[in-house]
Design an enzyme around this catalytic site. Structure first.
Site, PDB file in Angstrom:
ATOM      1  N   ASN A  45      55.770  60.115  10.614  1.00 58.51           N
ATOM      2  CA  ASN A  45      55.789  58.888   9.795  1.00 58.51           C
ATOM      3  C   ASN A  45      54.617  58.838   8.812  1.00 58.51           C
ATOM      4  OD1 ASN A  45      53.567  58.200  11.323  1.00 58.51           O
ATOM      5  ND2 ASN A  45      54.552  56.518  12.429  1.00 58.51           N
ATOM      6  N   CYS A  47      51.551  58.262   9.211  1.00 62.00           N
ATOM      7  CA  CYS A  47      50.568  57.174   9.377  1.00 62.00           C
ATOM      8  C   CYS A  47      49.143  57.710   9.424  1.00 62.00           C
ATOM      9  CB  CYS A  47      50.881  56.330  10.605  1.00 62.00           C
ATOM     10  SG  CYS A  47      50.569  57.178  12.175  1.00 62.00           S
ATOM     11  N   ALA A  94      53.286  63.725  17.939  1.00 63.98           N
ATOM     12  CA  ALA A  94      53.131  62.418  17.279  1.00 63.98           C
ATOM     13  C   ALA A  94      52.453  61.422  18.199  1.00 63.98           C
ATOM     14  CB  ALA A  94      54.499  61.886  16.862  1.00 63.98           C
ATOM     15  N   SER A 137      45.857  65.734  27.113  1.00 64.02           N
ATOM     16  CA  SER A 137      44.430  65.867  26.804  1.00 64.02           C
ATOM     17  C   SER A 137      43.620  65.996  28.082  1.00 64.02           C
ATOM     18  CB  SER A 137      43.989  64.605  26.052  1.00 64.02           C
ATOM     19  OG  SER A 137      42.587  64.527  25.997  1.00 64.02           O
ATOM     20  N   TYR A 162      43.650  54.934  24.931  1.00 65.41           N
ATOM     21  CA  TYR A 162      44.181  56.218  24.442  1.00 65.41           C
ATOM     22  C   TYR A 162      44.386  57.184  25.604  1.00 65.41           C
ATOM     23  CZ  TYR A 162      44.181  60.974  22.764  1.00 65.41           C
ATOM     24  OH  TYR A 162      44.505  62.293  22.583  1.00 65.41           O
ATOM     25  N   LYS A 166      47.949  58.771  27.511  1.00 62.47           N
ATOM     26  CA  LYS A 166      48.288  60.181  27.790  1.00 62.47           C
ATOM     27  C   LYS A 166      48.666  60.342  29.262  1.00 62.47           C
ATOM     28  CE  LYS A 166      47.797  61.981  23.777  1.00 62.47           C
ATOM     29  NZ  LYS A 166      48.985  62.451  23.089  1.00 62.47           N
ATOM     30  N   ASN A 192      38.807  70.510  23.371  1.00 64.31           N
ATOM     31  CA  ASN A 192      38.405  69.901  22.095  1.00 64.31           C
ATOM     32  C   ASN A 192      38.834  70.762  20.903  1.00 64.31           C
ATOM     33  OD1 ASN A 192      36.747  68.555  24.181  1.00 64.31           O
ATOM     34  ND2 ASN A 192      35.820  67.535  22.430  1.00 64.31           N
ATOM     35  N   ARG A 305      27.128  57.294  23.794  1.00 66.36           N
ATOM     36  CA  ARG A 305      28.337  56.576  23.368  1.00 66.36           C
ATOM     37  C   ARG A 305      29.082  56.122  24.627  1.00 66.36           C
ATOM     38  NH1 ARG A 305      32.523  59.826  19.567  1.00 66.36           N
ATOM     39  NH2 ARG A 305      32.747  61.046  21.475  1.00 66.36           N
TER      40      ARG A 305
HETATM   41  P1  NAD Z   1      46.900  63.789  13.932  1.00 70.03           P
HETATM   42  O1  NAD Z   1      46.669  62.314  13.813  1.00 70.03           O
HETATM   43  O2  NAD Z   1      46.342  64.678  12.885  1.00 70.03           O
HETATM   44  O3  NAD Z   1      48.467  64.089  14.077  1.00 70.03           O
HETATM   45  C1  NAD Z   1      49.357  63.177  14.669  1.00 70.03           C
HETATM   46  C2  NAD Z   1      50.532  63.046  13.711  1.00 70.03           C
HETATM   47  O4  NAD Z   1      51.495  62.158  14.271  1.00 70.03           O
HETATM   48  C3  NAD Z   1      50.143  62.454  12.354  1.00 70.03           C
HETATM   49  O5  NAD Z   1      50.683  63.264  11.339  1.00 70.03           O
HETATM   50  C4  NAD Z   1      50.769  61.061  12.347  1.00 70.03           C
HETATM   51  O6  NAD Z   1      51.148  60.672  11.044  1.00 70.03           O
HETATM   52  C5  NAD Z   1      51.962  61.267  13.259  1.00 70.03           C
HETATM   53  N1  NAD Z   1      52.453  60.083  13.977  1.00 70.03           N
HETATM   54  C6  NAD Z   1      51.715  59.186  14.685  1.00 70.03           C
HETATM   55  N2  NAD Z   1      52.535  58.291  15.253  1.00 70.03           N
HETATM   56  C7  NAD Z   1      53.804  58.639  14.930  1.00 70.03           C
HETATM   57  C8  NAD Z   1      55.079  58.124  15.236  1.00 70.03           C
HETATM   58  N3  NAD Z   1      55.215  57.044  16.019  1.00 70.03           N
HETATM   59  N4  NAD Z   1      56.166  58.723  14.735  1.00 70.03           N
HETATM   60  C9  NAD Z   1      56.053  59.819  13.935  1.00 70.03           C
HETATM   61  N5  NAD Z   1      54.867  60.356  13.598  1.00 70.03           N
HETATM   62  C10 NAD Z   1      53.751  59.774  14.098  1.00 70.03           C
HETATM   63  O7  NAD Z   1      46.356  64.213  15.386  1.00 70.03           O
HETATM   64  P2  NAD Z   1      46.151  65.664  16.001  1.00 70.03           P
HETATM   65  O8  NAD Z   1      44.691  65.888  16.175  1.00 70.03           O
HETATM   66  O9  NAD Z   1      46.951  66.661  15.281  1.00 70.03           O
HETATM   67  O10 NAD Z   1      46.742  65.413  17.464  1.00 70.03           O
HETATM   68  C11 NAD Z   1      48.073  65.757  17.794  1.00 70.03           C
HETATM   69  C12 NAD Z   1      48.335  65.353  19.230  1.00 70.03           C
HETATM   70  O11 NAD Z   1      47.409  66.006  20.095  1.00 70.03           O
HETATM   71  C13 NAD Z   1      48.186  63.851  19.489  1.00 70.03           C
HETATM   72  O12 NAD Z   1      49.181  63.445  20.395  1.00 70.03           O
HETATM   73  C14 NAD Z   1      46.827  63.764  20.131  1.00 70.03           C
HETATM   74  O13 NAD Z   1      46.701  62.643  20.951  1.00 70.03           O
HETATM   75  C15 NAD Z   1      46.766  65.057  20.923  1.00 70.03           C
HETATM   76  N6  NAD Z   1      45.406  65.501  21.192  1.00 70.03           N
HETATM   77  C16 NAD Z   1      44.535  65.641  20.165  1.00 70.03           C
HETATM   78  C17 NAD Z   1      43.208  66.016  20.432  1.00 70.03           C
HETATM   79  C18 NAD Z   1      42.215  66.135  19.312  1.00 70.03           C
HETATM   80  O14 NAD Z   1      41.015  66.099  19.584  1.00 70.03           O
HETATM   81  N7  NAD Z   1      42.634  66.319  18.058  1.00 70.03           N
HETATM   82  C19 NAD Z   1      42.788  66.259  21.762  1.00 70.03           C
HETATM   83  C20 NAD Z   1      43.729  66.137  22.791  1.00 70.03           C
HETATM   84  C21 NAD Z   1      45.038  65.748  22.493  1.00 70.03           C
HETATM   85  N1  UFG Z   2      29.137  63.371  19.434  1.00 66.42           N
HETATM   86  C1  UFG Z   2      27.944  63.069  18.848  1.00 66.42           C
HETATM   87  N2  UFG Z   2      27.966  62.474  17.616  1.00 66.42           N
HETATM   88  C2  UFG Z   2      29.129  62.186  16.962  1.00 66.42           C
HETATM   89  C3  UFG Z   2      30.345  62.514  17.581  1.00 66.42           C
HETATM   90  C4  UFG Z   2      30.315  63.100  18.837  1.00 66.42           C
HETATM   91  O1  UFG Z   2      26.879  63.306  19.402  1.00 66.42           O
HETATM   92  O2  UFG Z   2      29.075  61.632  15.848  1.00 66.42           O
HETATM   93  C5  UFG Z   2      29.131  64.055  20.755  1.00 66.42           C
HETATM   94  C6  UFG Z   2      29.805  63.269  21.867  1.00 66.42           C
HETATM   95  O3  UFG Z   2      28.911  62.368  22.464  1.00 66.42           O
HETATM   96  C7  UFG Z   2      30.281  64.386  22.793  1.00 66.42           C
HETATM   97  C8  UFG Z   2      30.582  65.551  21.831  1.00 66.42           C
HETATM   98  O4  UFG Z   2      29.872  65.249  20.640  1.00 66.42           O
HETATM   99  O5  UFG Z   2      29.238  64.781  23.642  1.00 66.42           O
HETATM  100  C9  UFG Z   2      32.060  65.689  21.498  1.00 66.42           C
HETATM  101  O6  UFG Z   2      32.555  64.437  21.035  1.00 66.42           O
HETATM  102  P1  UFG Z   2      33.982  64.320  20.301  1.00 66.42           P
HETATM  103  O7  UFG Z   2      34.130  62.895  19.878  1.00 66.42           O
HETATM  104  O8  UFG Z   2      34.111  65.361  19.253  1.00 66.42           O
HETATM  105  O9  UFG Z   2      35.015  64.702  21.442  1.00 66.42           O
HETATM  106  P2  UFG Z   2      35.280  64.026  22.874  1.00 66.42           P
HETATM  107  O10 UFG Z   2      35.026  65.095  23.888  1.00 66.42           O
HETATM  108  O11 UFG Z   2      34.567  62.759  23.033  1.00 66.42           O
HETATM  109  O12 UFG Z   2      36.832  63.638  22.783  1.00 66.42           O
HETATM  110  C10 UFG Z   2      37.795  64.586  22.381  1.00 66.42           C
HETATM  111  C11 UFG Z   2      38.955  63.896  21.682  1.00 66.42           C
HETATM  112  C12 UFG Z   2      39.736  63.054  22.647  1.00 66.42           C
HETATM  113  C13 UFG Z   2      40.132  63.848  23.824  1.00 66.42           C
HETATM  114  C14 UFG Z   2      38.950  64.506  24.455  1.00 66.42           C
HETATM  115  C15 UFG Z   2      39.397  65.443  25.551  1.00 66.42           C
HETATM  116  O13 UFG Z   2      38.477  63.054  20.653  1.00 66.42           O
HETATM  117  O14 UFG Z   2      40.913  62.641  22.003  1.00 66.42           O
HETATM  118  O15 UFG Z   2      38.248  65.293  23.490  1.00 66.42           O
HETATM  119  O16 UFG Z   2      38.329  65.954  26.243  1.00 66.42           O
HETATM  120  F1  UFG Z   2      40.715  63.030  24.735  1.00 66.42           F
END
Ligand code: NAD
Ligand code: UFG
Length: 351
Positions: A45, A47, A94, A137, A162, A166, A192, A305
């Site tokens: 979508n 978003c 998504a 995650s 969040y 999951k 990560n 944090r």
């Molecule tokens: P992202 O936001 O870049 O991608 C998510 C995509 O889903 C976006 O393009 C958004 O437009 C689309 N979207 C959101 N809601 C939707 C809906 N209802 N219908 C259709 N499209 C929709 O995020 P990402 O980093 O690519 O993450 C992808 C997936 O992996 C997510 O489910 C996220 O929770 C999971 N994940 C991400 C991380 C991370 O650190 N990036 C870590 C663990 C899990």
């Molecule tokens: N951190 C900083 N400064 C910042 C951002 C992060 O010091 O500005 C530190 C955090 O305290 C942490 C590390 O960097 O120690 C990593 O932080 P991130 O925010 O990059 O990642 P997190 O591990 O907190 O979370 C990520 C994703 C979540 C996912 C999780 C899974 O954002 O979606 O990993 O372990 F659920």
């Protein structure tokens, strides 16, 4: 007659639906699928993304995914898309992913992530598609007592909506697979994800000020942000700063193709960690980024944090044994590719 994935033709004439395929991880997975010869339909979508990511995919591999702008909560649209494109497996990326926003807007997160996943499964059931790979995650482990984290480590209590969304979707999918043995489901627990495609044409494009470490550091390096706030230097870790298992997004994307293969011979729901098995502290990441970019990263020590844990890294052995997957890229390569993307696209897909 429902289509069993194990019966899928070897020439991959059936398609893969990638929900969220315009986003950061989904676009890299779409590229890997196209490069491997799959037909791909992206449903997004937009978003939190731009369709330009898919133009870049086409630029790199010379093939286009079909694109449907739509929402996973639109069950009828998803069902029609599955049927129109003869889809046999779905990669479900998504969802919304900003931890802080999920605390402020829990209903938005539960509706999108949980109700969106339920809607997707209903559409799949109606279309006779029973193969699903879900983006979970490491956050579902909560605060584990021992490292590294393996899949048998009991799911903990995530500290925010969040993470809970999951965990809930994992439960929904586990119950679904137990109720009907036509389902084959992979629950991939990402650690990560960082990095970018080596071309410098695709990468992470966060809206506003990044929440996550590596996008923040790269925007400091390119001069968009003044200095990094390091959230706490009094954790019981190597240098007092938080330790995480950073994984290159291309390695992560490849893990999804391995999961598709693994589902061909497996019914039920299966959990796999996707991580490298190696942890790096915040200060080690900063140092690696400085080396990759040749830029200084000014930083200040700030309070911890809320909701952060001290350290988190994967035991990736199950994915190695059962998927035949290992992460290939180390921290240097993750930082080099992040920097190339950030340097060449300071405004992300906006320019
Ligand atoms: P992202 O936001 O870049 O991608 C998510 C995509 O889903 C976006 O393009 C958004 O437009 C689309 N979207 C959101 N809601 C939707 C809906 N209802 N219908 C259709 N499209 C929709 O995020 P990402 O980093 O690519 O993450 C992808 C997936 O992996 C997510 O489910 C996220 O929770 C999971 N994940 C991400 C991380 C991370 O650190 N990036 C870590 C663990 C899990
Ligand atoms: N951190 C900083 N400064 C910042 C951002 C992060 O010091 O500005 C530190 C955090 O305290 C942490 C590390 O960097 O120690 C990593 O932080 P991130 O925010 O990059 O990642 P997190 O591990 O907190 O979370 C990520 C994703 C979540 C996912 C999780 C899974 O954002 O979606 O990993 O372990 F659920």
């Amino acid at each position: 007659m429902p289509k069993r994935y194990g019966e899928m033709s070897k020439d991959m004439s059936d398609a893969v639906l990638v929900t969220g395929g315009a986003g950061y991880i989904g676009s890299h997975a779409t590229l890997c699928l196209l490069e491997a010869g799959y037909s791909v339909v992206v449903l997004d979508n937009l978003c939190n993304s731009s369709a330009r990511s898919l133009e870049r995919v086409a630029q790199i591999c010379g093939r286009q995914p079909h694109f449907v702008q739509g929402d996973t909560r639109d069950t009828a649209l998803v069902e029609q898309t599955l049927k129109d494109h003869n889809v046999s497996v779905v990669l479900h990326f998504a969802g919304l992913k900003a931890v802080g926003e999920s605390v402020e807007k829990p209903l938005m997160y539960y509706e999108n992530n949980v109700a969106g996943s339920v809607s997707l499964c209903k559409a799949m059931q109606a279309a006779g598609v029973f193969n699903l790979v879900f983006s979970s995650s490491a956050t579902v482990y909560g605060e584990p007592e021992t490292m590294p984290i393996d899949e048998d480590c009991p799911a903990g209590v995530p500290t925010n909506p969040y993470g809970l969304s999951k965990k809930m979707v994992e439960q929904v999918l586990t119950d679904l697979a137990a109720s009907d043995d036509r389902w084959s489901i992979a629950l991939l627990r990402y650690f990560n994800p960082v990095g970018a495609h080596e071309s410098g044409l695709m990468g992470e494009d966060p809206q506003g000020i990044p929440n996550n470490l590596v996008p923040y550091v790269s925007q400091v390096a390119v001069g968009k942000l003044a200095a990094l706030q390091v959230f706490g230097d009094d954790y019981p870790t190597v240098d007092g700063t938080g330790v995480r298992d950073y994984i290159h997004v291309v390695d992560l994307a490849k893990g999804h193709l391995k999961a598709i293969d693994a589902l061909k011979s497996r019914k039920g729901a299966h959990i796999w960690n996707l991580g490298t098995g190696v942890g790096y502290s915040v200060l080690q990441v900063v140092k690696a980024f400085e080396k990759a970019s040749g830029r200084d990263i000014p930083f200040n020590i700030a309070p911890r944090r809320s909701g952060d844990i001290a350290e988190c890294w994967a035991n990736p052995e199950k994915a190695k044994a059962e998927l035949g997957w290992v992460a290939e890229h180390g921290i240097e390569r993750m930082m080099e590719d992040t920097w190339r993307w950030q340097r060449d696209n300071p405004e992300g897909y906006g320019v």
